[in-house]
Design an enzyme around this catalytic site. Structure first.
Site, PDB file in Angstrom:
ATOM      1  N   HIS A   1     -57.096 -10.303  29.536  1.00 37.34           N
ATOM      2  CA  HIS A   1     -58.016  -9.171  29.491  1.00 37.34           C
ATOM      3  C   HIS A   1     -59.147  -9.278  30.504  1.00 37.34           C
ATOM      4  O   HIS A   1     -59.805  -8.274  30.812  1.00 37.34           O
ATOM      5  CB  HIS A   1     -58.646  -9.073  28.096  1.00 37.34           C
TER       6      HIS A   1
ATOM      7  N   HIS B   1     -58.947 -16.835  34.535  1.00 35.37           N
ATOM      8  CA  HIS B   1     -60.272 -17.190  34.032  1.00 35.37           C
ATOM      9  C   HIS B   1     -61.214 -17.623  35.154  1.00 35.37           C
ATOM     10  O   HIS B   1     -62.393 -17.853  34.894  1.00 35.37           O
ATOM     11  CB  HIS B   1     -60.213 -18.265  32.943  1.00 35.37           C
TER      12      HIS B   1
END
Length: 432
Positions: A170, A199
């Site tokens: 996400h 990330h």
């Protein structure tokens, strides 16, 4: 009938989002939605939930829960993965509490760091079991991986498992909206380019009507850093290294050697770093599930509106040949030229009937590639440990982890790894 298989289907809320999305999508009608989980009660909850959504929407998808994983996978065209091996108790507790004895503190511990390494080590064998089953019963399926640690697991499924895999996170989707909301800026009409590793991908370009918005972003960020807020680590990284990073400040606090330091305890307060954040989230989620479950099943006519999760849009693009753009985790086949070819990278991808087509990025700014490589080093050594079964590569992975190496001596790192192997017991039998 084509089949979409969801492994880890006891994640009921996530199942609702992803497979609820499928049932709202015309091109995906008629698919069997095959559910598998090792928790029979949660699996039953998900089956009941999806049948209610199916009835409300009038979907022609069929829903079936399986107790046999291979049967659930048999003939699948798409496989969605959302598992967690070992759960909060005992494994997450172990990942946090034993490092604390050595003075090593963490925030999330699900991606990198000592917690991320051991989460990988107990998850990789399970994922390779999935790959083995898939090679037998659905070798051409597309594997959509939502499970962390994203980069390592997506890498392993592609390279060792031999399964066509894309990792979905996400953080790319929410990066620009959350940044602009934080700074009081309007994201309407903004164009962006994001690439790096999961990330730790970078907002390389952010423009509106051809105008670079970074000068204004940095001006507002520098002003906001004068007061405490929830995103101080990422703002500091941007002001020091020049670019904003996709994943949250609590994650990035433990990906770098600069923020969680026992010799500089004031940094925790200065950058508003939430130590032990993931265990708190786990406890809240566990405690909140009963209430949430009651709310979900308060009506037998459960409604669903399509979410922003990538999965249904990917499957729709493949089924219809109408292109769709995602930020995907894929192998670095010359895509980011100053990162190792063995790495899994996060880049813009085009999806259509031919599948996932990653786009060429070229060189990242050198300081960003350098930061990515510090994390890739630990990722690749973790894979080496899992594939070869050699304990020394666990030590190597931990020794190369930026946060662990900044805090502990070589002897302490080895002792910590040994303690974690012992504590995990049956979750890591090959290293006992």
């Amino acid at each position: 009938m084509s089949k979409i298989t969801f492994i880890g289907a006891g994640s009921t809320v996530f199942v609702k989002n992803v497979l609820g999305d499928v049932m709202t999508t015309p091109a995906l009608q008629g698919f069997e939605l095959a559910l598998f989980d090792i928790d029979a009660e949660r699996l039953q909850d998900s089956e009941r939930l999806l049948n209610s959504i199916k009835n409300t929407l009038g979907s022609t998808c069929s829903i079936k829960a399986y107790s046999d994983r291979k049967e659930a996978l048999s003939g699948a065209k798409y496989v969605i993965n959302a598992i967690q091996v070992g759960g909060y108790d005992p494994c997450t507790i172990t990942d946090f509490e034993i490092p604390k004895k050595y003075g090593l503190r963490q925030t999330i511990a699900d991606t990198l760091g000592i917690g991320g390494i051991f989460r990988n080590l107990r998850t990789i064998p399970v994922m390779l079991d999935f790959a083995k089953d898939m090679q037998e019963v659905c070798p051409d399926a597309l594997f959509l991986n939502y499970t962390n640690p994203m980069a390592v697991l997506t890498n392993v499924m592609n390279t060792v498992g031999g399964i066509n895999t894309v990792g979905l996170c996400h953080s790319v989707q929410v990066c620009v909206p959350h940044l602009f909301e934080s700074l009081g800026m309007d994201p309407t009409g903004v164009e962006s380019k994001i690439a790096g590793i999961n990330h730790m991908a970078w907002l390389l370009e952010v423009k509106k009507d051809g105008v670079d918005l970074y000068p204004e972003i940095k001006r507002r960020a520098a002003e906001k850093q004068k007061e405490k807020h929830h995103d101080m680590v990422r703002f500091e990284l941007m002001l020091r290294f020049g670019y904003y990073v996709t994943e949250s400040s609590e994650h990035n606090a433990e990906y770098h050697p600069y923020f969680i330091k026992k010799n500089y305890p004031d940094l925790i307060e200065k950058y508003n770093i939430p130590l032990d954040e993931y265990p708190r989230r786990c406890i809240n989620q566990i405690n909140g599930w009963k209430e949430m479950r009651e709310k979900i099943f308060a009506s037998e006519n459960i409604e669903h509106q399509r979410s922003k999760e990538y999965a249904s849009y990917i499957m729709e693009a493949i089924e219809t040949n109408v292109p769709y753009k995602i930020g995907g985790n894929v192998m670095n086949t010359g895509l980011i030229t100053n990162l190792p070819k063995e790495a899994c990278v996060e880049v813009p991808c085009l999806v259509d009937r031919s599948g996932i087509s990653p786009t060429y990025v070229g060189d990242l700014p050198p300081q960003l590639a350098a930061l990515n490589r510090t994390n890739i080093n630990t990722q690749l050594l973790t894979i080496e440990a899992a594939v070869t079964g050699k304990k020394e590569h666990i030590y190597h992975a931990a020794m190369l982890d930026p946060h662990t190496a900044a805090e502990l001596s070589l002897d302490d790192i080895v002792a910590l790894c040994d303690d974690l192997i012992e504590a995990h017991g049956g979750w890591l039998p090959e290293f006992k």
